[in-house]
Design an enzyme around this catalytic site. Structure first.
Site, PDB file in Angstrom:
ATOM      1  CE  LYS A  35      91.606  64.629  28.841  1.00 56.56           C
ATOM      2  NZ  LYS A  35      92.827  63.852  29.168  1.00 56.56           N
ATOM      3  NE  ARG A 130     101.064  63.418  30.215  1.00 55.97           N
ATOM      4  CZ  ARG A 130      99.922  63.418  29.559  1.00 55.97           C
ATOM      5  NH1 ARG A 130      99.782  64.165  28.481  1.00 55.97           N
ATOM      6  NH2 ARG A 130      98.899  62.695  29.971  1.00 55.97           N
ATOM      7  CE1 TYR A 252      93.531  90.542   6.318  1.00 51.81           C
ATOM      8  CE2 TYR A 252      92.362  88.595   7.123  1.00 51.81           C
ATOM      9  CZ  TYR A 252      92.510  89.980   7.082  1.00 51.81           C
ATOM     10  OH  TYR A 252      91.674  90.777   7.788  1.00 51.81           O
ATOM     11  CG  MET A 300      89.225  86.743  14.099  1.00 51.05           C
ATOM     12  SD  MET A 300      89.318  88.345  14.915  1.00 51.05           S
ATOM     13  CE  MET A 300      91.049  88.550  15.181  1.00 51.05           C
TER      14      MET A 300
HETATM   15  C1  LIG Z   1      92.376  62.543  28.698  1.00 54.70           C
HETATM   16  C2  LIG Z   1      92.592  61.301  29.459  1.00 54.70           C
HETATM   17  C3  LIG Z   1      91.945  60.109  29.094  1.00 54.70           C
HETATM   18  C4  LIG Z   1      91.080  59.989  27.855  1.00 54.70           C
HETATM   19  O1  LIG Z   1      91.919  59.868  26.715  1.00 54.70           O
HETATM   20  P1  LIG Z   1      91.298  59.665  25.248  1.00 54.70           P
HETATM   21  O2  LIG Z   1      92.478  59.454  24.377  1.00 54.70           O
HETATM   22  O3  LIG Z   1      90.583  60.928  24.928  1.00 54.70           O
HETATM   23  O4  LIG Z   1      90.391  58.503  25.331  1.00 54.70           O
HETATM   24  C5  LIG Z   1      92.121  59.006  29.899  1.00 54.70           C
HETATM   25  N1  LIG Z   1      92.912  59.058  30.997  1.00 54.70           N
HETATM   26  C6  LIG Z   1      93.555  60.175  31.371  1.00 54.70           C
HETATM   27  C7  LIG Z   1      94.418  60.158  32.583  1.00 54.70           C
HETATM   28  C8  LIG Z   1      93.430  61.323  30.614  1.00 54.70           C
HETATM   29  O5  LIG Z   1      94.075  62.435  30.981  1.00 54.70           O
END
Ligand SMILES: *Cc1c(COP(=O)(O)O)cnc(C)c1O
Length: 362
Positions: A35, A130, A252, A300
């Site tokens: 992802k 969640r 800054y 930046m």
């Molecule tokens: C992001 C995610 C993972 C991977 O988690 P890591 O901590 O990066 O290994 C696994 N399962 C789900 C449902 C996720 O959203």
């Protein structure tokens, strides 16, 4: 001369990390989590190094479709499933599997036109609160889904809120076991932290993310201690050197003032590149391979580093912001965040370079 900031991606390290994950969970099938553009590394860029995984998991449908378009033929799972009913036909036509975590997603599948069955992963809420179904509802939800002509259940899954803490998985594991009692489908539980403690967590599928990229999911265990190596090296160069008299400051807000005469280097990397603006004075950096720290506020496009003890450092000297020799987790800890956030934040304007694009081995 082009701006010297480069995110160098080491595909051999990624390939080795996939193999390392296999060692933790030798009998489980593996969905490599890609992802957020493969945690900022570039999805298409890393794909050749992920052929040791049984499939990929992500949540962006457009990226999943791109994977199919470039010929990826193994399992692809959308970790949040469909957001809208009009995504269902695309998912079905491309053989993309989906998580189902809500009643509204079941309703979408109920409406699906006849066609190839969609592989579904039923998500159980074991305390993260969640997404997912409450454990007592799970058997009935599975019956309902299994009866739909458009659906084929692939796994029952959950995601831990605290797999990185001692004891953090006992209660969720018990809830998950209760939800799955009597169900015959394979189970999928472990993220990276769960994989490291796979003996306790178990499951027929695992879902590693951060570990594959060579960073740690834990606050108290380094990536090196887990046996994974950094995949990204964010490197740049000094584009300026300043000599400060005692009492002079840099950047800054003058958040760093030299107490004695000081040499500082100006690095081509700033928060618009994804470097954390909140990194305080002393956040670790390598200059000419030697460890020093940032001074003053990150701006930046630039940040400043202390050159005390690195007399040979000058304009053009090599700087490593994170990567081999400087774990991203140490930079993240100094800046009050996690390696995940830094990797995902690497900005589109940063140039990428791939090293060791090793041929796939059998
Ligand atoms: C992001 C995610 C993972 C991977 O988690 P890591 O901590 O990066 O290994 C696994 N399962 C789900 C449902 C996720 O959203």
């Amino acid at each position: 001369m082009t701006r010297p900031l480069v995110a160098q991606v080491d595909l051999a390290a990624l390939r080795a990390n996939v193999a390392r994950v296999r060692q933790y969970a030798p009998d489980a099938s593996m969905l490599a989590v890609v992802k957020a553009n493969a945690y900022g590394h570039g999805l298409e860029r890393v794909l050749p190094a992920l052929d040791g995984a049984d499939g990929l998991a992500l949540l962006e449908l457009d990226a999943a479709l791109r994977l199919r378009a470039c010929g990826y033929a193994r399992t692809i799972v959308l970790l949040e499933g469909c957001f809208e009913a009009r995504e269902v036909p695309a998912v079905a036509a491309s053989g993309i599997e989906i998580v189902v975590h809500s009643r509204s997603q079941i309703a979408m599948l109920r409406e699906a036109k006849p066609g190839p069955r969609i592989g579904v992963h039923v998500k159980v809420n074991t305390g993260m609160n969640r997404l997912g179904f409450a454990p007592p509802a799970v058997p009935a939800i599975c019956d309902e889904l299994a009866a739909l002509p458009a659906v084929e259940i692939r796994t029952v899954m959950t995601h831990f809120a605290s797999a990185d803490e001692d004891g953090g998985i006992d209660a969720p594991l018990a809830r998950f076991a209760a939800a799955c009692r009597g169900l015959a489908w394979p189970r999928s539980l472990a993220n990276s932290a769960g994989i490291v403690r796979f003996a306790e967590v178990g499951g027929e599928w695992v879902r590693p993310g951060i570990m594959l990229y060579g960073a740690t999911p834990f606050t108290r265990r380094s990536a090196a201690s887990l046996g994974v190596a950094p995949v990204m090296k964010l490197r740049s160069r000094l584009i300026g050197v300043q000599t400060l008299a005692a009492g002079e400051s840099v950047g800054y807000g003058a958040s760093f003032t030299a107490r004695e005469p000081a040499r500082i280097g100006i690095v081509a990397c700033g928060y618009a590149d994804g470097y954390p603006r909140h990194a305080p004075n002393g956040t670790p950096v390598l200059v000419c391979g030697r460890r020093t720290g940032t001074v003053g506020r990150v701006s930046m496009d630039m940040l400043a580093v202390d050159l005390a003890g690195i007399p040979d450092a000058d304009v053009d000297s090599e700087v490593v912001l994170w990567g081999e020799g400087l774990p991203i987790d140490e930079v993240a800890a100094a800046a009050g965040t996690v390696g995940y956030e830094l990797l995902c934040a690497v900005a589109p304007r940063v140039a990428f370079d791939t090293v060791a694009p090793a041929a796939a081995h059998a």
